[in-house]
Design a protein around this motif. Sequence first.
Motif, mmCIF file in Angstrom:
data_model
loop_
_atom_site.group_PDB
_atom_site.id
_atom_site.type_symbol
_atom_site.label_atom_id
_atom_site.label_comp_id
_atom_site.label_asym_id
_atom_site.label_seq_id
_atom_site.Cartn_x
_atom_site.Cartn_y
_atom_site.Cartn_z
ATOM 1 N N SER A 143 99.884 126.548 -11.422
ATOM 2 C CA SER A 143 100.866 125.751 -12.160
ATOM 3 C C SER A 143 101.045 126.372 -13.546
ATOM 4 C CB SER A 143 100.424 124.290 -12.273
ATOM 5 O OG SER A 143 99.131 124.186 -12.840
ATOM 6 N N ALA A 144 102.224 126.171 -14.106
ATOM 7 C CA ALA A 144 102.509 126.801 -15.408
ATOM 8 C C ALA A 144 103.605 126.040 -16.140
ATOM 9 C CB ALA A 144 102.926 128.252 -15.208
ATOM 10 N N ILE A 145 103.550 126.109 -17.477
ATOM 11 C CA ILE A 145 104.623 125.582 -18.316
ATOM 12 C C ILE A 145 105.109 126.721 -19.218
ATOM 13 C CG2 ILE A 145 105.329 123.883 -20.025
ATOM 14 C CD1 ILE A 145 103.191 122.053 -19.117
ATOM 15 N N PHE A 146 106.422 126.937 -19.192
ATOM 16 C CA PHE A 146 107.067 128.023 -19.928
ATOM 17 C C PHE A 146 107.810 127.433 -21.122
ATOM 18 C CE2 PHE A 146 110.822 130.621 -20.755
ATOM 19 C CZ PHE A 146 110.333 131.919 -20.740
ATOM 20 N N TRP A 159 106.138 131.393 -24.832
ATOM 21 C CA TRP A 159 104.721 131.041 -24.687
ATOM 22 C C TRP A 159 104.554 130.416 -23.323
ATOM 23 C CZ3 TRP A 159 102.670 125.723 -26.375
ATOM 24 C CH2 TRP A 159 101.286 125.633 -26.152
ATOM 25 N N ILE A 160 103.610 130.898 -22.531
ATOM 26 C CA ILE A 160 103.398 130.348 -21.200
ATOM 27 C C ILE A 160 101.946 129.910 -21.019
ATOM 28 C CG2 ILE A 160 103.079 132.666 -20.185
ATOM 29 C CD1 ILE A 160 104.306 131.431 -17.580
ATOM 30 N N LEU A 161 101.793 128.672 -20.549
ATOM 31 C CA LEU A 161 100.484 128.121 -20.201
ATOM 32 C C LEU A 161 100.331 128.159 -18.691
ATOM 33 C CD1 LEU A 161 100.500 124.868 -22.373
ATOM 34 C CD2 LEU A 161 99.426 127.020 -22.916
ATOM 35 N N GLU A 162 99.139 128.517 -18.214
ATOM 36 C CA GLU A 162 98.910 128.588 -16.775
ATOM 37 C C GLU A 162 97.580 127.929 -16.423
ATOM 38 O OE1 GLU A 162 100.737 132.679 -15.215
ATOM 39 O OE2 GLU A 162 99.392 132.956 -16.919
ATOM 40 N N SER A 163 97.530 127.402 -15.200
ATOM 41 C CA SER A 163 96.305 126.787 -14.694
ATOM 42 C C SER A 163 96.068 127.243 -13.263
ATOM 43 C CB SER A 163 96.407 125.262 -14.749
ATOM 44 O OG SER A 163 95.329 124.666 -14.050
ATOM 45 N N GLY A 164 94.825 127.291 -12.864
ATOM 46 C CA GLY A 164 94.489 127.664 -11.490
ATOM 47 C C GLY A 164 94.523 126.500 -10.533
ATOM 48 N N THR A 165 94.956 125.326 -11.017
ATOM 49 C CA THR A 165 94.990 124.110 -10.194
ATOM 50 C C THR A 165 96.429 123.658 -9.977
ATOM 51 O OG1 THR A 165 92.876 123.413 -11.140
ATOM 52 C CG2 THR A 165 94.188 121.725 -10.013
ATOM 53 N N PRO A 166 96.846 123.387 -8.722
ATOM 54 C CA PRO A 166 98.200 122.873 -8.486
ATOM 55 C C PRO A 166 98.417 121.538 -9.194
ATOM 56 C CG PRO A 166 97.197 123.633 -6.434
ATOM 57 C CD PRO A 166 96.110 123.633 -7.466
ATOM 58 N N HIS A 167 99.607 121.341 -9.720
ATOM 59 C CA HIS A 167 99.998 120.081 -10.375
ATOM 60 C C HIS A 167 99.097 119.726 -11.560
ATOM 61 C CE1 HIS A 167 103.036 118.963 -7.344
ATOM 62 N NE2 HIS A 167 102.184 119.489 -6.457
ATOM 63 N N ASP A 168 98.481 120.709 -12.158
ATOM 64 C CA ASP A 168 97.529 120.442 -13.241
ATOM 65 C C ASP A 168 98.214 119.898 -14.487
ATOM 66 O OD1 ASP A 168 94.949 120.294 -14.207
ATOM 67 O OD2 ASP A 168 94.992 122.286 -15.092
ATOM 68 N N PHE A 169 99.514 120.175 -14.642
ATOM 69 C CA PHE A 169 100.233 119.728 -15.826
ATOM 70 C C PHE A 169 101.150 118.542 -15.552
ATOM 71 C CE2 PHE A 169 99.623 124.409 -16.584
ATOM 72 C CZ PHE A 169 98.716 124.279 -17.624
ATOM 73 N N ASP A 170 100.955 117.860 -14.409
ATOM 74 C CA ASP A 170 101.846 116.749 -14.049
ATOM 75 C C ASP A 170 101.850 115.649 -15.097
ATOM 76 O OD1 ASP A 170 102.383 118.146 -11.794
ATOM 77 O OD2 ASP A 170 101.600 116.677 -10.372
ATOM 78 N N ASN A 171 100.682 115.334 -15.624
ATOM 79 C CA ASN A 171 100.566 114.211 -16.559
ATOM 80 C C ASN A 171 100.266 114.663 -17.994
ATOM 81 O OD1 ASN A 171 100.858 112.219 -14.450
ATOM 82 N ND2 ASN A 171 98.760 112.714 -13.828
ATOM 83 N N VAL A 172 100.533 115.920 -18.275
ATOM 84 C CA VAL A 172 100.245 116.432 -19.612
ATOM 85 C C VAL A 172 101.205 115.824 -20.634
ATOM 86 C CG1 VAL A 172 101.783 118.428 -19.538
ATOM 87 C CG2 VAL A 172 99.685 118.531 -20.888
ATOM 88 N N ASP A 173 100.700 115.608 -21.836
ATOM 89 C CA ASP A 173 101.522 115.071 -22.917
ATOM 90 C C ASP A 173 102.365 116.206 -23.506
ATOM 91 O OD1 ASP A 173 102.663 113.878 -25.092
ATOM 92 O OD2 ASP A 173 100.807 113.060 -25.914
ATOM 93 N N THR A 174 103.621 116.270 -23.073
ATOM 94 C CA THR A 174 104.494 117.362 -23.525
ATOM 95 C C THR A 174 104.780 117.290 -25.021
ATOM 96 O OG1 THR A 174 106.421 116.039 -22.897
ATOM 97 C CG2 THR A 174 105.612 117.641 -21.285
ATOM 98 N N THR A 175 104.656 116.073 -25.593
ATOM 99 C CA THR A 175 104.857 115.928 -27.035
ATOM 100 C C THR A 175 103.840 116.754 -27.805
ATOM 101 O OG1 THR A 175 105.660 113.668 -26.714
ATOM 102 C CG2 THR A 175 105.016 114.304 -28.955
ATOM 103 N N VAL A 176 102.585 116.689 -27.338
ATOM 104 C CA VAL A 176 101.527 117.464 -27.973
ATOM 105 C C VAL A 176 101.801 118.950 -27.820
ATOM 106 C CG1 VAL A 176 99.070 118.045 -27.912
ATOM 107 C CG2 VAL A 176 99.785 115.664 -27.656
ATOM 108 N N LEU A 177 102.242 119.366 -26.630
ATOM 109 C CA LEU A 177 102.535 120.781 -26.398
ATOM 110 C C LEU A 177 103.689 121.256 -27.275
ATOM 111 C CD1 LEU A 177 102.153 121.087 -22.513
ATOM 112 C CD2 LEU A 177 100.526 121.743 -24.287
ATOM 113 N N GLU A 178 104.670 120.387 -27.505
ATOM 114 C CA GLU A 178 105.782 120.748 -28.383
ATOM 115 C C GLU A 178 105.298 120.966 -29.816
ATOM 116 O OE1 GLU A 178 108.924 121.448 -28.047
ATOM 117 O OE2 GLU A 178 109.180 121.075 -25.914
ATOM 118 N N VAL A 179 104.338 120.121 -30.232
ATOM 119 C CA VAL A 179 103.753 120.281 -31.566
ATOM 120 C C VAL A 179 103.032 121.617 -31.660
ATOM 121 C CG1 VAL A 179 102.004 119.410 -33.168
ATOM 122 C CG2 VAL A 179 103.526 117.807 -32.009
ATOM 123 N N ILE A 180 102.274 121.946 -30.615
ATOM 124 C CA ILE A 180 101.563 123.237 -30.591
ATOM 125 C C ILE A 180 102.573 124.382 -30.651
ATOM 126 C CG2 ILE A 180 100.002 124.724 -29.281
ATOM 127 C CD1 ILE A 180 98.873 122.206 -27.968
#
Length: 378
Positions: A143-146, A159-180
């Motif tokens: 899974s990944a977020i671009f 900037w790309i985030l990746e995980s070795g787990t399927p659907h690992d970012f399903d419930n991630v707080d995108t607001t926090v990622l936007e701040v990052i």
Amino acid sequence: MIIPVVIILVCIVIGLIIYNISIHKKIQKFRNINQRINNLTVVQDFMNAIGEASSVEQKIVKINEILIERYEIKYSTIVVFNGAEYEIKASNVDKKHWDSLRALQNVDMFKDSIQTATPKYVTVNKENERLPYQQMEFGRAKSAIFFPLYIDNVYIGYWILESGTPHDFDNVDTTVLEVIKDNIISVLKTVVHQKTLESIVRKDLFTGLNSAEYLYGEGKKIIDQYTISTICMFKIINIQEINRNYCRELGNKVITKISEYIAENISKEYVFVRYMGPKFVVAFSGVDINGVAEFLNEIKEKIESIKISFTKEELAELNFDVNKKVTNKENDYNMVAIPKLNFVISSYYKGTGLEEVLKKLEEYLDTADINESDITNI
């Protein structure tokens, strides 16, 4: 009897629900506050990384390491377009995968993300599947977020985030990622300015010293290792007279000899640059003014006792007739120049404007009496 009991039980249940809702709101509020504190801490870590790391590349690598550690990210990669090609500025992914990671702008699923400046989330459903942009890797990322990166509405990379787990970012707080992401852009803005300074630093032709721009990049990092330093600017005040009465070649030799003498007699920890024309700067890192004044007096006295002239070999290279007799100033090939210097010094404190100190010193030298030859503390 049953009805009153039921009513009491219902009231208790309603009370518990209200209480739980209240507790949930307080917990959520606490989490939000805690998240804000964490974000502020990360921002502070970013600023510290900018101050501590030396080169632009080191800064970006450092902030990526902070992201991975503080937000427990599996894989994080920052890619920047340098005007000619895409470069991976920081990544904890094995280098054998970098070719695919720096070509994500060509992947259809990310093109729309770049055009609309919105993040793109992709994932697989089964362990044996792979993400569409992965060419030769199966087990690393599921899974990944671009995130496309923009500075002042200009696209600069992603900037790309990746995980070795399927659907690992399903419930991630995108607001926090936007701040990052915004923090990453802020850092990139800062390092872009430093990169510009680093790219225009040149070596002076005659002295081999760095140009003035060095002071604001690598030089400042050396100086800012200490809380207080002394900045000295000096000017060869009779260089125009030497050029006019003898020749420019002798003036160049005067500049070279003075530079060589000072470079040989100061610590390697000090920053020495040719500032502009006949003006030079020495940054005495970690030394206060009282520790510098006596040393500069000795330097000044020594330099102003040096008689600088051409050797016969140098005269021959300049096509001067070494056997010609001295008849007048124009034919005087036994030229001897004695330099005259004017010094001004000032304290510099870490975290303050170095450019303001230098501006103040330069203004003093430029407005001083043409015959002033002294060491002045301002």
